[in-house]
Design an enzyme around this catalytic site. Structure first.
Site, mmCIF file in Angstrom:
data_model
loop_
_atom_site.group_PDB
_atom_site.id
_atom_site.type_symbol
_atom_site.label_atom_id
_atom_site.label_comp_id
_atom_site.label_asym_id
_atom_site.label_seq_id
_atom_site.Cartn_x
_atom_site.Cartn_y
_atom_site.Cartn_z
ATOM 1 N N LYS A 1 30.551 -28.022 27.363
ATOM 2 C CA LYS A 1 29.490 -27.214 26.743
ATOM 3 C C LYS A 1 28.807 -26.330 27.779
ATOM 4 O O LYS A 1 28.624 -25.131 27.572
ATOM 5 C CB LYS A 1 28.448 -28.155 26.112
ATOM 6 C CG LYS A 1 27.098 -27.501 25.854
ATOM 7 C CD LYS A 1 26.037 -28.492 25.387
ATOM 8 C CE LYS A 1 25.309 -29.234 26.469
ATOM 9 N NZ LYS A 1 24.058 -28.632 26.957
ATOM 10 N N ASN A 2 28.446 -26.937 28.906
ATOM 11 C CA ASN A 2 27.673 -26.174 29.897
ATOM 12 C C ASN A 2 28.523 -25.133 30.628
ATOM 13 O O ASN A 2 27.995 -24.251 31.303
ATOM 14 C CB ASN A 2 26.995 -27.119 30.894
ATOM 15 C CG ASN A 2 25.842 -27.856 30.236
ATOM 16 O OD1 ASN A 2 25.392 -27.469 29.158
ATOM 17 N ND2 ASN A 2 25.368 -28.912 30.880
ATOM 18 N N CYS B 1 16.405 -29.004 26.161
ATOM 19 C CA CYS B 1 15.865 -30.364 26.200
ATOM 20 C C CYS B 1 14.521 -30.395 26.910
ATOM 21 O O CYS B 1 14.306 -29.690 27.894
ATOM 22 C CB CYS B 1 16.846 -31.288 26.927
ATOM 23 S SG CYS B 1 18.188 -31.858 25.896
ATOM 24 N N ARG C 1 10.892 -26.563 33.308
ATOM 25 C CA ARG C 1 12.039 -25.646 33.277
ATOM 26 C C ARG C 1 11.617 -24.170 33.366
ATOM 27 O O ARG C 1 11.852 -23.389 32.437
ATOM 28 C CB ARG C 1 12.913 -25.917 32.051
ATOM 29 C CG ARG C 1 13.292 -27.377 31.936
ATOM 30 C CD ARG C 1 14.349 -27.630 30.901
ATOM 31 N NE ARG C 1 15.694 -27.319 31.388
ATOM 32 C CZ ARG C 1 16.787 -27.467 30.662
ATOM 33 N NH1 ARG C 1 16.715 -27.909 29.431
ATOM 34 N NH2 ARG C 1 17.971 -27.176 31.164
ATOM 35 N N ASP D 1 22.640 -35.016 34.697
ATOM 36 C CA ASP D 1 23.043 -35.241 33.303
ATOM 37 C C ASP D 1 23.676 -36.617 33.096
ATOM 38 O O ASP D 1 23.825 -37.063 31.959
ATOM 39 C CB ASP D 1 24.028 -34.145 32.843
ATOM 40 C CG ASP D 1 23.364 -32.782 32.771
ATOM 41 O OD1 ASP D 1 22.127 -32.720 32.834
ATOM 42 O OD2 ASP D 1 24.088 -31.770 32.658
ATOM 43 N N ARG E 1 24.069 -31.972 20.126
ATOM 44 C CA ARG E 1 24.054 -30.756 20.941
ATOM 45 C C ARG E 1 25.128 -30.800 22.023
ATOM 46 O O ARG E 1 25.552 -29.759 22.516
ATOM 47 C CB ARG E 1 22.684 -30.579 21.607
ATOM 48 C CG ARG E 1 21.582 -30.325 20.623
ATOM 49 C CD ARG E 1 20.286 -30.074 21.313
ATOM 50 N NE ARG E 1 20.449 -29.051 22.330
ATOM 51 C CZ ARG E 1 19.608 -28.835 23.320
ATOM 52 N NH1 ARG E 1 18.545 -29.576 23.431
ATOM 53 N NH2 ARG E 1 19.833 -27.885 24.187
HETATM 54 C C1 EPZ Z 1 21.886 -26.624 33.665
HETATM 55 O O1 EPZ Z 1 20.541 -26.364 33.311
HETATM 56 C C2 EPZ Z 1 22.442 -27.456 32.527
HETATM 57 N N1 EPZ Z 1 22.323 -26.704 31.292
HETATM 58 C C3 EPZ Z 1 21.697 -28.765 32.433
HETATM 59 O O2 EPZ Z 1 22.326 -29.562 31.449
HETATM 60 C C4 EPZ Z 1 21.782 -29.491 33.769
HETATM 61 O O3 EPZ Z 1 20.997 -30.657 33.703
HETATM 62 C C5 EPZ Z 1 21.270 -28.598 34.895
HETATM 63 O O4 EPZ Z 1 21.992 -27.339 34.879
HETATM 64 C C6 EPZ Z 1 21.410 -29.206 36.270
HETATM 65 O O5 EPZ Z 1 22.731 -29.534 36.538
HETATM 66 C C7 EPZ Z 1 23.219 -25.768 30.989
HETATM 67 O O6 EPZ Z 1 24.146 -25.496 31.718
HETATM 68 C C8 EPZ Z 1 23.048 -25.078 29.695
HETATM 69 P P1 EPZ Z 1 18.878 -25.523 36.807
HETATM 70 P P2 EPZ Z 1 19.684 -25.277 34.110
HETATM 71 O O7 EPZ Z 1 18.430 -24.130 36.655
HETATM 72 O O8 EPZ Z 1 20.570 -24.159 34.463
HETATM 73 C C9 EPZ Z 1 14.443 -25.620 38.497
HETATM 74 C C10 EPZ Z 1 22.426 -31.065 29.627
HETATM 75 O O9 EPZ Z 1 21.973 -32.218 29.385
HETATM 76 N N2 EPZ Z 1 14.391 -24.168 38.225
HETATM 77 O O10 EPZ Z 1 19.921 -25.850 37.818
HETATM 78 O O11 EPZ Z 1 18.480 -25.020 33.318
HETATM 79 C C11 EPZ Z 1 14.425 -26.419 37.199
HETATM 80 O O12 EPZ Z 1 13.137 -26.569 36.687
HETATM 81 C C12 EPZ Z 1 21.586 -30.018 30.303
HETATM 82 O O13 EPZ Z 1 23.561 -30.699 29.285
HETATM 83 C C13 EPZ Z 1 13.294 -23.442 38.646
HETATM 84 O O14 EPZ Z 1 12.378 -23.967 39.256
HETATM 85 O O15 EPZ Z 1 19.323 -26.102 35.405
HETATM 86 C C14 EPZ Z 1 15.035 -27.710 37.661
HETATM 87 O O16 EPZ Z 1 14.066 -28.516 38.255
HETATM 88 C C15 EPZ Z 1 20.163 -30.351 30.441
HETATM 89 N N3 EPZ Z 1 13.256 -22.106 38.347
HETATM 90 C C16 EPZ Z 1 16.049 -27.273 38.700
HETATM 91 O O17 EPZ Z 1 15.664 -25.948 39.083
HETATM 92 C C17 EPZ Z 1 14.255 -21.487 37.673
HETATM 93 O O18 EPZ Z 1 14.144 -20.267 37.440
HETATM 94 C C18 EPZ Z 1 17.485 -27.229 38.222
HETATM 95 O O19 EPZ Z 1 17.597 -26.402 37.085
HETATM 96 C C19 EPZ Z 1 15.363 -22.227 37.254
HETATM 97 C C20 EPZ Z 1 15.402 -23.582 37.543
#
Ligand code: EPZ
Length: 414
Positions: free
Chosen positions: A22-23, A115, A120, A303, A395
């Site tokens: 999915k991701n 989620c 986020r 995850d 989802r």
């Molecule tokens: C992706 O989310 C995945 N979602 C998530 O999967 C996964 O948990 C995550 O990557 C980490 O591996 C999808 O691919 C759709 P990040 P993403 O940006 O891209 C902070 C699941 O269960 N951050 O790497 O949103 C953020 O708050 C889901 O399938 C900022 O501070 O993750 C977090 O603490 C849930 N500013 C960290 O970075 C930003 O602009 C990692 O988030 C962006 C992120």
């Protein structure tokens, strides 16, 4: 609102094929908007998040068809105003910002959802796209953005965010000149997106390392593409078999992608045999405690934290789990405790004192992976459980109950 009713303590054994990730697919859908020709993506599981993003592509003007997992998108952008229902249902809708800006569209985009696992923020997405020349304004509940033509730039990410890396890569492929993303995420889903972009004619180099270089091209073309298998789906089924005393073979697995997950299963006494595009697990008599710290790839994936906690709740000994990626990703703890688990949380640390058996209870899924963790707990527990909030699980896990039933689990959706 459907829920799962699960009769526990049945062995989980057999063989299943893992679906595409999915991701990995969600960024491909957003990136499809960059192509001037039709795009074909194969083996697409029609999960809720994927359905919603496809609806948003249709809203933009694309023609979308899916049959037996074969997805065909004929890109067309008539409408950059996507402040509509659906955007707030998933996180990946923010990736439309990168692709619409790359096509020189004026964008109005609702705030992304997803989620409820932390605040986020989207600051890194905004910072990166602004450095490429976009003018972005954050309003109450929606984003406005425009640019005449994006220009390549050097972007340093304060954190290797998966989504921000993907968004900037998507935006950069049609930009003028060279973009360098430093401290980029190295997740397999990022590499999958780079491969997809390159198969459309983009020039993306270094994906999978912390420095990604993108040389802008004038135009992208159609392609046919098979996404990578879902490493989290694989890990979840492995934990299920380990908890339910079975032997399980998973096909369509890239073992390299689940290396950190395999390492932790082995530490827990679970036997893991790696094959070519397959993995087999054998449950031990008793799972052993182990410590986990979630980290960006190739560290242990956040995850898998909830499914792993479910497994360690019946381990021999005490496990310490540290969640470093999201600040609110322990929503499943209270529910596991209702099933007899002994877990204490202090900030981002959970201490799991293993118990011999969990017992059936009425619990509620509050997010995707936490929900899956509760299904695992219920399958291993004595007695009957009800897991409310099945929509969270839908989802991310395609044909979940069908797979579980085929492996000997007793699960019904009501
Ligand atoms: C992706 O989310 C995945 N979602 C998530 O999967 C996964 O948990 C995550 O990557 C980490 O591996 C999808 O691919 C759709 P990040 P993403 O940006 O891209 C902070 C699941 O269960 N951050 O790497 O949103 C953020 O708050 C889901 O399938 C900022 O501070 O993750 C977090 O603490 C849930 N500013 C960290 O970075 C930003 O602009 C990692 O988030 C962006 C992120």
């Amino acid at each position: 609102m459907s829920k799962f009713v699960i009769e526990g303590a049945n062995k989980i054994s057999g063989s299943i094929k893992v679906h595409s990730s999915k991701n990995a697919i969600l960024p491909l859908l957003a990136a499809s908007l960059l192509s001037s020709d039709p795009i074909e993506i194969l083996d697409v599981p029609l999960l809720e998040d994927i359905k919603v993003l496809l609806q948003l592509l249709s809203h933009c003007g694309c023609d979308v068809k899916i049959e037996d997992g074969k997805l065909q998108i004929t890109p067309d952008i008539k409408n950059g105003d996507i402040n509509v229902d659906g955007v707030n249902k998933l996180r990946a809708s923010i990736l439309l910002l990168g692709s619409l800006l790359a096509r020189g569209k004026k964008v109005v985009l609702g705030m992304p959802g997803g989620c409820n696992i932390g605040t986020r923020p989207i600051d890194l997405h905004i910072k990166g796209l602004s450095q490429l020349g976009a003018e972005i304004k954050l309003n109450q509940g929606y984003i406005e953005a425009k640019v005449k033509k994006l220009k390549g730039a050097k972007v340093y990410l304060d954190f290797p965010s998966v989504g921000a890396t993907e968004n900037i890569m998507i935006a950069a492929v049609l930009a003028e000149g060279e973009t360098i993303i430093e401290n980029a995420a190295t997740e397999p889903e990022v590499v999958c997106l780079a491969n997809f972009l390159n198969s459309m004619g983009a020039k993306v180099m270094g994906a999978g390392t912390d420095t990604i270089r993108v040389l802008g091209v004038k135009k992208l073309f159609g392609c046919s593409f098979v996404p990578i298998p879902d490493r989290i789906e694989a890990g979840t089924y492995m934990a299920m078999a380990a908890m339910c005393g079975g032997e399980l073979e998973l096909t369509n697995v890239i073992c390299e992608h689940i290396r950190p997950i395999i390492a932790k299963f082995k530490e827990s006494g679970v036997k893991v045999y790696e094959g070519e595009n397959a993995v087999r697990v054998e449950a031990p008599d008793r799972i052993l405690a182990t410590d986990i710290k979630t980290l960006p790839y190739p560290g242990f994936p956040t995850d898998m934290q909830a499914p792993m906690m479910s497994m360690l709740s019946i381990a021999k000994g005490t496990s310490v789990i540290i969640e470093t990626i999201f600040e609110n990703r322990f929503l499943h703890v209270g529910e596991l405790v209702k099933m007899g688990a002994n877990i204490k949380v202090e900030g981002r640390v959970a201490v799991v004192e293993g118990v011999k058996k969990l017992k059936g209870a009425k619990v509620e899924a509050k997010d995707l992976r936490g929900g899956a963790a509760l299904v695992l707990a219920a399958l291993s527990a004595e007695g009957v459980s009800e897991v409310e909030g099945a929509f969270h699980i839908d989802r991310g896990y395609f044909e979940f109950e069908k797979n579980i039933t085929s492996l000997g689990g007793k699960i019904k959706r009501v």
